[in-house]
Design a protein around this motif. Structure first.
Motif, PDB file in Angstrom:
ATOM      1  N   ARG A  22       0.849  -1.190   0.000  1.00 54.04           N
ATOM      2  CA  ARG A  22       0.000   0.000   0.000  1.00 54.04           C
ATOM      3  C   ARG A  22       0.886   1.242   0.000  1.00 54.04           C
ATOM      4  N   SER A  23       0.309   2.390  -0.336  1.00 57.54           N
ATOM      5  CA  SER A  23       1.075   3.626  -0.330  1.00 57.54           C
ATOM      6  C   SER A  23       0.141   4.796  -0.055  1.00 57.54           C
ATOM      7  N   GLN A  25      -1.972   7.792  -0.766  1.00 52.39           N
ATOM      8  CA  GLN A  25      -2.691   8.191  -1.975  1.00 52.39           C
ATOM      9  C   GLN A  25      -2.644   9.713  -2.100  1.00 52.39           C
ATOM     10  N   LYS A  27      -2.882  13.415  -4.098  1.00 50.26           N
ATOM     11  CA  LYS A  27      -3.355  14.225  -5.211  1.00 50.26           C
ATOM     12  C   LYS A  27      -2.100  14.848  -5.825  1.00 50.26           C
ATOM     13  N   ASP A  28      -1.810  14.450  -7.054  1.00 51.12           N
ATOM     14  CA  ASP A  28      -0.518  14.752  -7.669  1.00 51.12           C
ATOM     15  C   ASP A  28      -0.576  16.056  -8.471  1.00 51.12           C
ATOM     16  N   THR A  67       5.484   4.258   0.896  1.00 44.62           N
ATOM     17  CA  THR A  67       4.961   2.963   0.469  1.00 44.62           C
ATOM     18  C   THR A  67       4.890   1.940   1.604  1.00 44.62           C
ATOM     19  N   ALA A  72       1.008   4.399   5.028  1.00 46.53           N
ATOM     20  CA  ALA A  72      -0.116   4.595   4.112  1.00 46.53           C
ATOM     21  C   ALA A  72      -1.439   4.571   4.854  1.00 46.53           C
ATOM     22  N   ASN A  76      -3.639   7.977   4.880  1.00 50.88           N
ATOM     23  CA  ASN A  76      -4.851   7.914   4.059  1.00 50.88           C
ATOM     24  C   ASN A  76      -6.106   8.073   4.890  1.00 50.88           C
ATOM     25  N   ASN A  81      -3.948  14.120   1.230  1.00 46.28           N
ATOM     26  CA  ASN A  81      -2.532  14.082   0.880  1.00 46.28           C
ATOM     27  C   ASN A  81      -2.317  14.659  -0.526  1.00 46.28           C
TER      28      ASN A  81
END
Length: 251
Positions: A22-23, A25, A27-28, A67, A72, A76, A81
């Motif tokens: 998992r990592s 998540q 918003k890029d 990661t 995570a 999350n 994030n």
């Protein structure tokens, strides 16, 4: 035997990879106003990874810390994030200016109600527990960076408070503030007051200038500090402070 050892190594590697799947998540490079709006709607703080394309420690955080399953799951569930290339993203340069981001990576915790950074961490690391600890502090109203700065401005100076405040300032790479806060407390102590395990720990961690009062005191009363912390530890601290000062002058 070599084949068996290689097989076991591959098996452990595969199991470890499967355990960490998992990592965070993110918003890029999303529009900042969009991130603020979502955080207000969900009543969550914003965690912001400020990075650049050339920053090695930023890549290490992304690959090895964000990661981790425990990291995570923690982030999350509790934060909105977001991550921004501070040089190339549309909102990157403006955010870097607004939040005084000068060193990478910088990790910000933003209150969406005010748009202010209430906590920050600067620099790379590999332990997920350190990031979770930073997130926990950000979520603690009287222990995040903004709250501790206010408590200090309001006159709080006891040793227990400083043991909370100085590590947070140091983690935020606020070096001048670390120097001022440590000095304001330590400089006025007598030799006997300074030569305690608690105050030696503060000197060792947060006093770097060999001409600062605490290190001059240690130098002048080395025998007392040798008895307290051991000659090797005391001499190593004094030597490092001098070497670092010389290197800084020469750079």
């Amino acid at each position: 035997m070599k084949k068996i050892a290689l097989y076991l190594l591959l098996l452990v590697t595969a199991l470890t990879a499967n355990a960490q799947n998992r990592s965070i998540q993110f918003k890029d490079n999303a529009p900042w106003e969009e991130v603020l709006q979502q955080a207000r709607q969900e009543n969550k703080l914003i965690f912001v990874d400020c990075y650049t394309s050339w920053c090695g420690p930023c890549k290490q955080l992304a690959m090895y810390v964000f990661t981790q399953d425990s990291v995570a799951d923690f982030f999350n569930a509790r934060f909105i994030n977001a991550k921004y290339d501070m040089e190339k993203a549309a909102d990157g340069p403006a955010l870097a200016s607004k939040y005084n981001v000068r060193v990478y990576p910088t990790l910000l915790f933003i209150d969406p109600a005010t748009g202010e950074a209430i906590h920050r961490m600067v620099g790379g690391f590999t332990k997920g527990a350190k990031l979770i600890e930073g997130g926990t502090l950000a979520l603690t109203p009287d222990r995040n960076l903004a709250a501790l700065m206010k408590r200090y401005r309001d006159g709080e100076r006891d040793a227990d408070f400083l043991k909370q405040y100085l590590p947070v300032l140091s983690s935020a790479y606020m070096q001048e503030e670390v120097k001022q806060v440590a000095g304001a407390y330590l400089d006025v102590l007598s030799v006997d007051e300074m030569a305690t395990e608690e105050n030696w720990a503060l000197i060792k961690s947060y006093v770097r200038d060999p001409l600062a009062v605490p290190l001059k005191t240690v130098m002048a009363h080395r025998g007392k500090f040798y008895a307290l912390a051991g000659q090797e530890a005391v001499d190593a601290k004094l030597t490092k402070s001098i070497v670092d000062a010389v290197n800084e002058l020469m750079s």
